[in-house]
Design a protein around this motif. Structure first.
Motif, PDB file in Angstrom:
ATOM      1  N   SER A   1       0.846  -1.195   0.000  1.00 56.47           N
ATOM      2  CA  SER A   1       0.000   0.000   0.000  1.00 56.47           C
ATOM      3  C   SER A   1       0.873   1.234   0.000  1.00 56.47           C
ATOM      4  CB  SER A   1      -0.900   0.003   1.240  1.00 56.47           C
ATOM      5  OG  SER A   1      -1.640   1.204   1.322  1.00 56.47           O
ATOM      6  N   SER A   2       0.432   2.262  -0.754  1.00 58.20           N
ATOM      7  CA  SER A   2       1.165   3.529  -0.758  1.00 58.20           C
ATOM      8  C   SER A   2       0.976   4.235   0.574  1.00 58.20           C
ATOM      9  CB  SER A   2       0.680   4.414  -1.907  1.00 58.20           C
ATOM     10  OG  SER A   2      -0.700   4.718  -1.734  1.00 58.20           O
ATOM     11  N   ARG A   3       1.795   5.266   0.815  1.00 54.51           N
ATOM     12  CA  ARG A   3       1.741   5.951   2.094  1.00 54.51           C
ATOM     13  C   ARG A   3       0.448   6.724   2.284  1.00 54.51           C
ATOM     14  NH1 ARG A   3       7.983   8.187   2.911  1.00 54.51           N
ATOM     15  NH2 ARG A   3       8.978   6.116   2.780  1.00 54.51           N
ATOM     16  N   ASP A   4      -0.126   7.185   1.193  1.00 54.91           N
ATOM     17  CA  ASP A   4      -1.416   7.899   1.306  1.00 54.91           C
ATOM     18  C   ASP A   4      -2.600   6.950   1.233  1.00 54.91           C
ATOM     19  OD1 ASP A   4      -1.351   7.137  -1.312  1.00 54.91           O
ATOM     20  OD2 ASP A   4      -1.261   9.159  -2.142  1.00 54.91           O
ATOM     21  N   ALA A   5      -2.331   5.634   1.123  1.00 55.47           N
ATOM     22  CA  ALA A   5      -3.353   4.585   1.102  1.00 55.47           C
ATOM     23  C   ALA A   5      -4.315   4.724  -0.067  1.00 55.47           C
ATOM     24  CB  ALA A   5      -4.134   4.578   2.408  1.00 55.47           C
ATOM     25  N   LYS A   6      -3.929   5.464  -1.122  1.00 56.69           N
ATOM     26  CA  LYS A   6      -4.798   5.621  -2.278  1.00 56.69           C
ATOM     27  C   LYS A   6      -4.595   4.527  -3.327  1.00 56.69           C
ATOM     28  CE  LYS A   6      -5.351  10.647  -1.921  1.00 56.69           C
ATOM     29  NZ  LYS A   6      -5.175  11.958  -2.601  1.00 56.69           N
ATOM     30  N   SER A   7      -3.485   3.822  -3.224  1.00 56.01           N
ATOM     31  CA  SER A   7      -3.233   2.749  -4.185  1.00 56.01           C
ATOM     32  C   SER A   7      -2.712   1.530  -3.453  1.00 56.01           C
ATOM     33  CB  SER A   7      -2.226   3.192  -5.252  1.00 56.01           C
ATOM     34  OG  SER A   7      -1.010   3.573  -4.658  1.00 56.01           O
ATOM     35  N   VAL A   8      -3.211   0.351  -3.873  1.00 52.67           N
ATOM     36  CA  VAL A   8      -2.813  -0.923  -3.299  1.00 52.67           C
ATOM     37  C   VAL A   8      -2.425  -1.846  -4.438  1.00 52.67           C
ATOM     38  CG1 VAL A   8      -3.490  -2.906  -1.925  1.00 52.67           C
ATOM     39  CG2 VAL A   8      -4.326  -0.631  -1.301  1.00 52.67           C
ATOM     40  N   LEU A   9      -1.218  -2.423  -4.339  1.00 57.67           N
ATOM     41  CA  LEU A   9      -0.729  -3.321  -5.377  1.00 57.67           C
ATOM     42  C   LEU A   9      -0.543  -4.700  -4.771  1.00 57.67           C
ATOM     43  CD1 LEU A   9       1.996  -1.043  -7.029  1.00 57.67           C
ATOM     44  CD2 LEU A   9      -0.368  -1.379  -7.755  1.00 57.67           C
ATOM     45  N   VAL A  10      -1.022  -5.720  -5.463  1.00 59.79           N
ATOM     46  CA  VAL A  10      -0.867  -7.105  -5.018  1.00 59.79           C
ATOM     47  C   VAL A  10       0.098  -7.793  -5.968  1.00 59.79           C
ATOM     48  CG1 VAL A  10      -2.011  -9.298  -4.551  1.00 59.79           C
ATOM     49  CG2 VAL A  10      -3.195  -7.145  -4.057  1.00 59.79           C
ATOM     50  N   VAL A  11       1.241  -8.206  -5.451  1.00 61.80           N
ATOM     51  CA  VAL A  11       2.270  -8.849  -6.255  1.00 61.80           C
ATOM     52  C   VAL A  11       2.783 -10.066  -5.495  1.00 61.80           C
ATOM     53  CG1 VAL A  11       2.981  -6.720  -7.417  1.00 61.80           C
ATOM     54  CG2 VAL A  11       4.058  -7.380  -5.242  1.00 61.80           C
TER      55      VAL A  11
END
Length: 449
Positions: free
Chosen positions: A416-426
């Protein structure tokens, strides 16, 4: 050292770590030239000299030392291999007969776990006077048997000559017999190797045997007597003379064991031997007393160090078991540090990638593409927080994630990004591919410069 039942740990035992740190501090010690002006900056390729014992006064009488001459000892670093060595300097000595170098070459070839290895012998005028220097392996933290055991005033008082008054009581605290047998096994093993090589120790005394750790012995200053006392008369019948020296080694071993058993160096005086043997009979087994009697007895026939093996008997297996147990403990701790070294290399590579200010004229290089995934993974490693927003610090989480990254497992991870606006699943496999490709890109750019 025995294996201890304790909770699993990622690091080596505190006792072993502290011992290694202390050895490192001693190895890196340096002297202030203003405080010790008598120490030269360099001696025949050795630099950073540091006195290991108080330097003898300038007016010291020759022959007062245990080797029959004035000596001093230094830790020094070799300019050839950057390793620390121990330099034993013989003051004011001129090497007249170079035939003794044959014996020096024999000592240099001798390798044994209970002998301080002699590396080279050379003459120098770096100390403002002719000096002979013996270079040995350096064992940081070593102390002599004299300083370790012979510091009991009650024992010295018991064996000192008194013309009046009652004799003091015998010493109350004596070394355990298991320790004495451990010393006997190590010293006899060293003598066995020395005699088999056609040499003689000639320095088997408390001030010339080093102790490292709890009970590890190493015979020091080997070869010094061979050089200092060599003359042309030795070439007439060298085998007979060496046989005499080897017989003297066995007597010296008996005196050393007797002195250790009584905690006093005064027992080697002829008048004190009967009283010392009586003390040994009261506090130790008959085997130890018989060993001392055999070594000190007037030889009717040539004796060999092999003759004392039956007296040691099954105690040899006790020492072998202790050595193997210590080896197991050290290997277990070494295995932990191997894994820690692997994880450190991962973190070092990750640190060269994250937050790089600029690469290939792109200020946003570390924030885009594969590097962005690695930045989010760095936050996943170190910047976790609890539900209340407090820092959540868990070493096992960091170690587990790094191991999964190194292995490239197919397990999925949510970043998750620091601003919680984007989440990536890898997967960790994807992260490893990004990690290796990015680091190779940095290596290629560095090699092209």
């Amino acid at each position: 050292m025995q294996p201890k039942a304790h909770a699993p740990s990622f690091f080596m035992a505190d006792e072993l770590r502290q011992e290694l740190i202390n050895r490192h501090l001693i190895t890196m010690a340096q002297v202030d030239e203003a405080d010790v002006p008598a120490v030269p900056a360099e001696v025949d390729g050795y630099h950073s000299l540091f006195p290991l014992e108080p330097l003898p006064p300038p007016n010291r009488v020759p022959g007062a030392g245990s080797l029959g001459c004035v000596t001093s000892c230094y830790k020094a670093v070799s300019g050839r291999d950057a390793l620390a060595y121990c330099l034993r300097r013989v003051h004011g000595f001129r090497l007249v007969n170079t035939r003794c170098m044959v014996l020096v070459d024999m000592w240099k070839k001798l390798q044994h776990s209970n002998i301080v290895t002699l590396r080279e012998v050379f003459t120098t005028k770096a100390f403002a006077e002719p000096s002979l220097v013996f270079a040995y392996d350096f064992h940081a933290g070593g102390e002599t048997l004299l300083s370790r055991h012979f510091n009991d005033p009650s024992a010295d008082a018991y064996f000192s000559k008194r013309k009046w008054g009652p004799r003091p009581a015998p010493p109350a605290r004596l070394p355990p017999e298991s320790l004495l047998w451990a010393y006997v096994v190590q010293l006899s093993s060293a003598l066995r190797t020395i005699h088999a090589a056609g040499l003689a120790c000639r320095v088997l005394e408390p001030s010339k045997v080093l102790v490292t750790g709890r009970s590890r012995l190493r015979v020091n200053c080997v070869g010094v007597c061979d050089v200092l006392t060599f003359d042309n008369s030795q070439s007439s019948n060298p085998l007979a003379l060496m046989a005499q020296y080897q017989q003297a080694d066995l007597v010296a071993l008996g005196k050393l064991v007797l002195a250790l058993a009584c905690n006093s160096a005064l027992v080697v005086q002829r008048d004190n031997v009967p009283r010392a043997l009586e003390l040994v009979s009261l506090h130790y087994s008959a085997d130890l007393k018989n060993l001392v009697l055999y070594l000190l007895a007037e030889p009717g026939r040539p004796r060999s160090v092999h003759d004392i093996m039956p007296m040691i008997g099954a105690r040899f297996y006790t020492q072998l078991d202790a050595a193997q147990m210590r080896s197991d403990v050290i290997e277990e701790d070494l295995a932990k540090e191997v894994q820690n070294g692997r994880l450190f290399r991962l973190l070092a590579k990750l640190g060269t990638i994250n937050e790089r200010p600029e690469f290939q004229k792109d200020p946003a290089w570390a924030e885009t593409g594969d590097r962005y995934l690695l930045k989010l993974f760095r936050d996943h490693l170190f910047h976790q927080v609890t539900a209340a927003g407090a820092p959540w610090i868990d070493l096992s989480h960091i170690v587990s994630c790094l191991n999964k990254l190194d292995a490239g497992v197919p397990e999925r991870i949510s970043l998750s990004s620091r601003d919680a606006k984007s989440v990536l699943v890898v997967t960790y496999g994807d992260l490893k591919r990004c990690f290796e490709n990015t680091f190779q890109e940095l290596l290629a750019a560095g090699a092209a410069e």
